[in-house]
Scaffold this motif. Structure first.
Motif, PDB file in Angstrom:
ATOM      1  N   ASP A  74       0.797  -1.225   0.000  1.00  9.94           N
ATOM      2  CA  ASP A  74       0.000   0.000   0.000  1.00  9.94           C
ATOM      3  C   ASP A  74       0.830   1.275   0.000  1.00  9.94           C
ATOM      4  O   ASP A  74       0.432   2.276  -0.614  1.00  9.94           O
ATOM      5  CB  ASP A  74      -0.951  -0.005   1.194  1.00  9.94           C
ATOM      6  N   ALA A  75       1.962   1.278   0.695  1.00 12.89           N
ATOM      7  CA  ALA A  75       2.756   2.505   0.753  1.00 12.89           C
ATOM      8  C   ALA A  75       4.179   2.200   1.196  1.00 12.89           C
ATOM      9  O   ALA A  75       4.418   1.270   1.977  1.00 12.89           O
ATOM     10  CB  ALA A  75       2.130   3.522   1.708  1.00 12.89           C
ATOM     11  N   ILE A  76       5.104   3.009   0.687  1.00 12.38           N
ATOM     12  CA  ILE A  76       6.511   2.956   1.096  1.00 12.38           C
ATOM     13  C   ILE A  76       6.876   4.318   1.686  1.00 12.38           C
ATOM     14  O   ILE A  76       6.731   5.353   1.014  1.00 12.38           O
ATOM     15  CB  ILE A  76       7.437   2.648  -0.093  1.00 12.38           C
ATOM     16  N   VAL A  77       7.325   4.315   2.929  1.00 19.73           N
ATOM     17  CA  VAL A  77       7.766   5.549   3.576  1.00 19.73           C
ATOM     18  C   VAL A  77       9.254   5.733   3.276  1.00 19.73           C
ATOM     19  O   VAL A  77      10.045   4.835   3.553  1.00 19.73           O
ATOM     20  CB  VAL A  77       7.515   5.491   5.095  1.00 19.73           C
ATOM     21  N   PRO A  78       9.638   6.868   2.701  1.00 21.91           N
ATOM     22  CA  PRO A  78      11.029   7.013   2.260  1.00 21.91           C
ATOM     23  C   PRO A  78      12.013   7.286   3.393  1.00 21.91           C
ATOM     24  O   PRO A  78      11.723   8.045   4.318  1.00 21.91           O
ATOM     25  CB  PRO A  78      10.962   8.216   1.312  1.00 21.91           C
ATOM     26  N   MET A  79      13.163   6.629   3.309  1.00 28.40           N
ATOM     27  CA  MET A  79      14.316   7.045   4.082  1.00 28.40           C
ATOM     28  C   MET A  79      14.988   8.192   3.316  1.00 28.40           C
ATOM     29  O   MET A  79      14.523   8.578   2.235  1.00 28.40           O
ATOM     30  CB  MET A  79      15.280   5.880   4.275  1.00 28.40           C
ATOM     31  N   HIS A  80      16.077   8.716   3.856  1.00 23.76           N
ATOM     32  CA  HIS A  80      16.813   9.779   3.185  1.00 23.76           C
ATOM     33  C   HIS A  80      18.302   9.446   3.166  1.00 23.76           C
ATOM     34  O   HIS A  80      18.774   8.628   3.966  1.00 23.76           O
ATOM     35  CB  HIS A  80      16.574  11.127   3.871  1.00 23.76           C
ATOM     36  N   PHE A  81      18.995  10.035   2.238  1.00 28.08           N
ATOM     37  CA  PHE A  81      20.448   9.873   2.215  1.00 28.08           C
ATOM     38  C   PHE A  81      21.092  11.208   1.873  1.00 28.08           C
ATOM     39  O   PHE A  81      20.440  12.109   1.331  1.00 28.08           O
ATOM     40  CB  PHE A  81      20.874   8.783   1.228  1.00 28.08           C
ATOM     41  N   TYR A  82      22.351  11.310   2.217  1.00 22.84           N
ATOM     42  CA  TYR A  82      23.098  12.552   2.030  1.00 22.84           C
ATOM     43  C   TYR A  82      24.332  12.259   1.194  1.00 22.84           C
ATOM     44  O   TYR A  82      25.108  11.353   1.507  1.00 22.84           O
ATOM     45  CB  TYR A  82      23.519  13.140   3.380  1.00 22.84           C
ATOM     46  N   LEU A  83      24.489  13.031   0.131  1.00 20.17           N
ATOM     47  CA  LEU A  83      25.653  12.925  -0.738  1.00 20.17           C
ATOM     48  C   LEU A  83      26.375  14.261  -0.667  1.00 20.17           C
ATOM     49  O   LEU A  83      25.846  15.287  -1.104  1.00 20.17           O
ATOM     50  CB  LEU A  83      25.210  12.626  -2.174  1.00 20.17           C
ATOM     51  N   ASN A  84      27.559  14.239  -0.049  1.00 22.96           N
ATOM     52  CA  ASN A  84      28.293  15.485   0.195  1.00 22.96           C
ATOM     53  C   ASN A  84      27.400  16.523   0.864  1.00 22.96           C
ATOM     54  O   ASN A  84      27.371  17.694   0.488  1.00 22.96           O
ATOM     55  CB  ASN A  84      28.877  16.032  -1.107  1.00 22.96           C
TER      56      ASN A  84
END
Length: 299
Positions: A25-35
């Motif tokens: 039904d749904a995907i809750v996003p994680m986050h990532f950091y590039l520089n």
């Protein structure tokens, strides 16, 4: 009462097309950091191209990831609660991410507003395609009329049988992400030694063996699949790669050759960016169903 909603986070590595196909039904996003630039993680790689991302890491870019937020979980849960639906949220292993704690925080706030709601926030003890495989099985149960309690009971009985085995090009990335010890990372970097990594009972990344050379590591991963996978019960072999598609396909063929009389179902995809920030380029991660004894090999 409508069927319960199935929710996970982006560490399950599913694309939006797969989410729709399998009835998640749904995907809750994680986050990532590039520089230090923040991006939203997605199996669709909408924020940055996979090759661009892994090339940046190869060239020394600083990367890190962060869990899905409780606010994002709350917004997602609320949408389905407003429809009168129960919720089963299956998150990345607590050993690897704080996402499950964030989902629980959202649940506790929402129960004040929806006191009769059933909200199951579960630590999957898994990640990547082993998590995705469980989500797919739960969706089948839901569509067959099972309740959220029955799905939770199935998870408790089966989750240790959904496993992963993989090899990383360098343990340095896992060490930097706090996933393995510094000494293990050191030995993984000398004399072309490649570590074999599995999950333990709680979902920690554990380096259980060190193999000489890339081809040696591919052969050894195939041997682990042959020993621990139960292809009689589940024929799916899911191979995620961190920008090393040729090696992924070669490994798939090695595994296929070990089962000349059985038609296995192979699935390939990039390691999604949040997990990719921890494992680094050249990683191969295989999700499969089988013997939970593989989780105890570090004992």
């Amino acid at each position: 009462m409508k069927p319960f909603a199935i929710i996970s986070d982006s560490s399950c590595n599913l694309t939006s097309a797969q989410v729709k196909e399998y009835g998640i039904d749904a995907i809750v996003p994680m986050h990532f950091y590039l520089n230090e630039t923040e991006y939203e993680a997605s199996g669709d790689w909408t924020s940055i191209g996979a090759k661009e991302y892994y090339d940046a890491i190869r060239n020394g870019a600083k990367v890190r990831s962060s869990q899905a937020s409780s606010q994002a979980y709350e917004e997602t849960f609320r949408r389905f609660l407003a429809e009168g639906r129960d919720i089963l949220s299956l998150s990345c292993a607590r050993a690897l991410s704080a996402s499950v704690q964030e989902s629980i925080a959202a649940k506790e706030r929402l129960l004040k507003e929806f006191p009769d709601a059933k909200i199951k926030c579960i630590d999957s003890k898994n990640c990547m395609y082993s998590l995705a495989m469980m989500l797919i099985e739960i969706a089948k149960m839901r569509d067959a009329g099972k309740t959220v309690e029955e799905a939770e009971a199935w998870f408790e009985a089966e989750h240790q049988n959904f496993n992963e085995v993989g090899t990383v090009d360098k343990l340095t990335y896992l060490r930097n992400a706090g996933r393995v010890s510094a000494s293990a990372a050191f030995f993984g970097g000398v004399f072309s030694v490649k570590p074999i990594v599995v999950y333990d009972e709680e979902g920690h990344n554990v380096a259980i063996e060190k193999v000489r050379g890339r081809q040696g590591s591919l052969d050894r991963v195939a041997e682990y699949i042959q020993k621990y996978a139960n292809v009689e019960k589940n024929r799916n072999i899911c191979i995620a790669h961190a920008d090393c598609e040729e090696d992924a396909k070669a490994l798939g063929e090695k595994i296929r050759a070990l089962y000349p009389e059985r038609e296995l179902l192979f699935h390939y995809g990039f390691v999604e960016p949040g997990v990719g920030s921890a494992v680094g380029p050249g990683t191969l991660i295989l999700g499969f169903y089988g013997d939970s004894a593989i989780r105890h090999l570090n004992k």
